[in-house]
Design an enzyme around this catalytic site. Sequence first.
Site, PDB file in Angstrom:
ATOM      1  N   LYS A  49      13.896  27.813  44.932  1.00  0.00           N
ATOM      2  CA  LYS A  49      13.385  28.923  44.484  1.00  0.00           C
ATOM      3  C   LYS A  49      11.939  28.996  44.329  1.00  0.00           C
ATOM      4  O   LYS A  49      11.024  29.922  44.567  1.00  0.00           O
ATOM      5  CB  LYS A  49      13.904  29.278  42.955  1.00  0.00           C
ATOM      6  CG  LYS A  49      15.430  30.130  43.110  1.00  0.00           C
ATOM      7  CD  LYS A  49      15.159  31.340  43.321  1.00  0.00           C
ATOM      8  CE  LYS A  49      16.607  32.166  43.791  1.00  0.00           C
ATOM      9  NZ  LYS A  49      17.689  31.599  43.094  1.00  0.00           N
TER      10      LYS A  49
ATOM     11  N   LYS B 297      24.150  29.806  54.045  1.00  0.00           N
ATOM     12  CA  LYS B 297      25.070  30.703  53.394  1.00  0.00           C
ATOM     13  C   LYS B 297      24.890  32.014  53.342  1.00  0.00           C
ATOM     14  O   LYS B 297      23.799  32.416  53.321  1.00  0.00           O
ATOM     15  CB  LYS B 297      25.584  29.935  52.055  1.00  0.00           C
ATOM     16  CG  LYS B 297      24.263  30.375  51.040  1.00  0.00           C
ATOM     17  CD  LYS B 297      24.431  30.021  49.471  1.00  0.00           C
ATOM     18  CE  LYS B 297      23.626  30.519  48.577  1.00  0.00           C
ATOM     19  NZ  LYS B 297      23.826  30.498  47.585  1.00  0.00           N
TER      20      LYS B 297
ATOM     21  N   LYS C 291      22.739  37.084  48.634  1.00  0.00           N
ATOM     22  CA  LYS C 291      22.092  38.266  48.564  1.00  0.00           C
ATOM     23  C   LYS C 291      20.727  37.967  48.866  1.00  0.00           C
ATOM     24  O   LYS C 291      20.158  39.187  49.690  1.00  0.00           O
ATOM     25  CB  LYS C 291      22.065  38.576  46.959  1.00  0.00           C
ATOM     26  CG  LYS C 291      23.677  38.970  46.389  1.00  0.00           C
ATOM     27  CD  LYS C 291      23.459  38.642  44.964  1.00  0.00           C
ATOM     28  CE  LYS C 291      25.109  38.271  44.481  1.00  0.00           C
ATOM     29  NZ  LYS C 291      24.876  38.014  43.216  1.00  0.00           N
TER      30      LYS C 291
HETATM   31  P1  TYM Z   1      25.526  33.925  42.018  1.00  0.00           P
HETATM   32  O1  TYM Z   1      25.441  35.258  41.456  1.00  0.00           O
HETATM   33  O2  TYM Z   1      24.578  33.247  42.887  1.00  0.00           O
HETATM   34  O3  TYM Z   1      26.993  33.644  42.924  1.00  0.00           O
HETATM   35  C1  TYM Z   1      28.201  33.879  42.302  1.00  0.00           C
HETATM   36  C2  TYM Z   1      29.367  33.249  42.535  1.00  0.00           C
HETATM   37  O4  TYM Z   1      29.545  33.272  44.090  1.00  0.00           O
HETATM   38  C3  TYM Z   1      29.521  31.790  44.742  1.00  0.00           C
HETATM   39  N1  TYM Z   1      28.927  32.188  46.024  1.00  0.00           N
HETATM   40  C4  TYM Z   1      29.556  31.639  47.244  1.00  0.00           C
HETATM   41  N2  TYM Z   1      30.514  31.054  47.329  1.00  0.00           N
HETATM   42  C5  TYM Z   1      30.754  30.675  48.549  1.00  0.00           C
HETATM   43  N3  TYM Z   1      29.988  30.779  49.730  1.00  0.00           N
HETATM   44  C6  TYM Z   1      28.850  31.706  49.544  1.00  0.00           C
HETATM   45  N4  TYM Z   1      28.161  31.955  50.465  1.00  0.00           N
HETATM   46  C7  TYM Z   1      28.619  32.153  48.275  1.00  0.00           C
HETATM   47  N5  TYM Z   1      27.516  32.717  47.653  1.00  0.00           N
HETATM   48  C8  TYM Z   1      27.756  32.987  46.485  1.00  0.00           C
HETATM   49  C9  TYM Z   1      28.507  31.098  43.628  1.00  0.00           C
HETATM   50  O5  TYM Z   1      28.861  29.692  44.192  1.00  0.00           O
HETATM   51  C10 TYM Z   1      28.863  31.648  42.542  1.00  0.00           C
HETATM   52  O6  TYM Z   1      30.214  30.797  42.095  1.00  0.00           O
HETATM   53  N6  TYM Z   1      24.233  30.501  38.654  1.00  0.00           N
HETATM   54  C11 TYM Z   1      25.229  31.431  38.989  1.00  0.00           C
HETATM   55  C12 TYM Z   1      25.926  32.541  38.102  1.00  0.00           C
HETATM   56  C13 TYM Z   1      26.251  31.836  36.537  1.00  0.00           C
HETATM   57  C14 TYM Z   1      27.236  31.113  36.404  1.00  0.00           C
HETATM   58  C15 TYM Z   1      27.295  30.634  35.061  1.00  0.00           C
HETATM   59  C16 TYM Z   1      28.380  30.789  37.132  1.00  0.00           C
HETATM   60  C17 TYM Z   1      25.485  31.752  35.580  1.00  0.00           C
HETATM   61  N7  TYM Z   1      26.037  31.179  34.673  1.00  0.00           N
HETATM   62  C18 TYM Z   1      28.241  30.036  34.408  1.00  0.00           C
HETATM   63  C19 TYM Z   1      29.467  29.853  36.567  1.00  0.00           C
HETATM   64  C20 TYM Z   1      29.212  29.459  35.406  1.00  0.00           C
HETATM   65  C21 TYM Z   1      24.814  32.229  40.112  1.00  0.00           C
HETATM   66  O7  TYM Z   1      23.686  32.592  40.371  1.00  0.00           O
HETATM   67  O8  TYM Z   1      25.612  32.639  40.757  1.00  0.00           O
END
Ligand code: TYM
Length: 332
Positions: A114, A197, A200
């Site tokens: 980031k 990957k 967004k």
């Molecule tokens: P975020 O919003 O980036 O993504 C949400 C979830 O989707 C999964 N993900 C993927 N899995 C496989 N392939 C991909 N291309 C892919 N893109 C996204 C992410 O691994 C995630 O599980 N920090 C987290 C949100 C969060 C969270 C938490 C998750 C905040 N607190 C506590 C679990 C527990 C995040 O930004 O995910």
Amino acid sequence: MIKKETVLSGIRPTGNLHLGNYFGAVQNFVKMQHQADAYFFIADYHSLTTHPTPADLHGNVKQVLAEYLACGLDPDAATLYVQSDLPETTELYLLLNMNAYLGELERTTSFKDKARKQPENVNAGLLTYPVLMAADILIHKADKVPVGKDQEQNLEMARKFAKRFNRMYQVEFFKEPIPYNFGEELIKIPGLDGSGKMGKSEGNGLYLVDDEATIRKKVMKAKTDTGPTVPNSEMPEEIKNLFTIAQIVSKPETVTMFRNSYLDCSIRYGDFKKQLADDITSFTLPIRERILSISSDNEYLKKVVTLGADKARASASSTLNEVRHIIGFRHF
Ligand code: TYM
């Protein structure tokens, strides 16, 4: 009575849900929500690291909520809530921050990424992002956290903070949460641009809400090479990526057929992509239809988050009261 396992996951409301979110986190959670004590939340505090406008923030929270429900999250079985409806999380975040060190936070891959991508906005929220995430998880003492591969390091940090707290206060209070996927290995769904990957911010997503024409256009534009010329040759990354997506949406015999045609050099990428677009559309179309009908039902969405906030608060305040007591914030 045997205590049920606690499962928790969350997603930042920074755009529509894509196939990566679905297969990395949502689907795994949906499979577990009826057996476990299950929590799923919208990580709107986390999304502030990128400074959304108030209107975008609110709109995104609502949209993502509708998309969760459309994916099969059941608000009667699971506690479905908005992170900012649970300020207990922020108090735990503050407490955990006292034992989180600058060096370890600066070394996390997501922070370094980031900081590289948005050098004009390297804020303290970004640095302490894993601490807030640990607070999300530990506030409900989660055992399992369904996430994709990219969250592995954040989960490692959550375990570290849990252990550190226990050691510091000589208690067996927090559990060590584990990242979880039904297929055993954490997964990474690739994008269509031949690199990394699906994400967004990468602008390479196939969204659950995309209509058939949009999906077709994106898939037909996906990066490919000029095609194999030597039998049984190794696939380049961008072709492997298309096969990874096919493996989750297409029938096994379809994947085998195209894989064999790659190996004997007879594959026509146009046919492969057409089939892939059809299979993605068949998979996402029913979800899309539910998204469109749920997102206009404001009353229902309001009911879901109100119920979720009440249920989440009961669990969170009990954890926080104990944490306060352990630390030494006690009544006179
Ligand atoms: P975020 O919003 O980036 O993504 C949400 C979830 O989707 C999964 N993900 C993927 N899995 C496989 N392939 C991909 N291309 C892919 N893109 C996204 C992410 O691994 C995630 O599980 N920090 C987290 C949100 C969060 C969270 C938490 C998750 C905040 N607190 C506590 C679990 C527990 C995040 O930004 O995910």
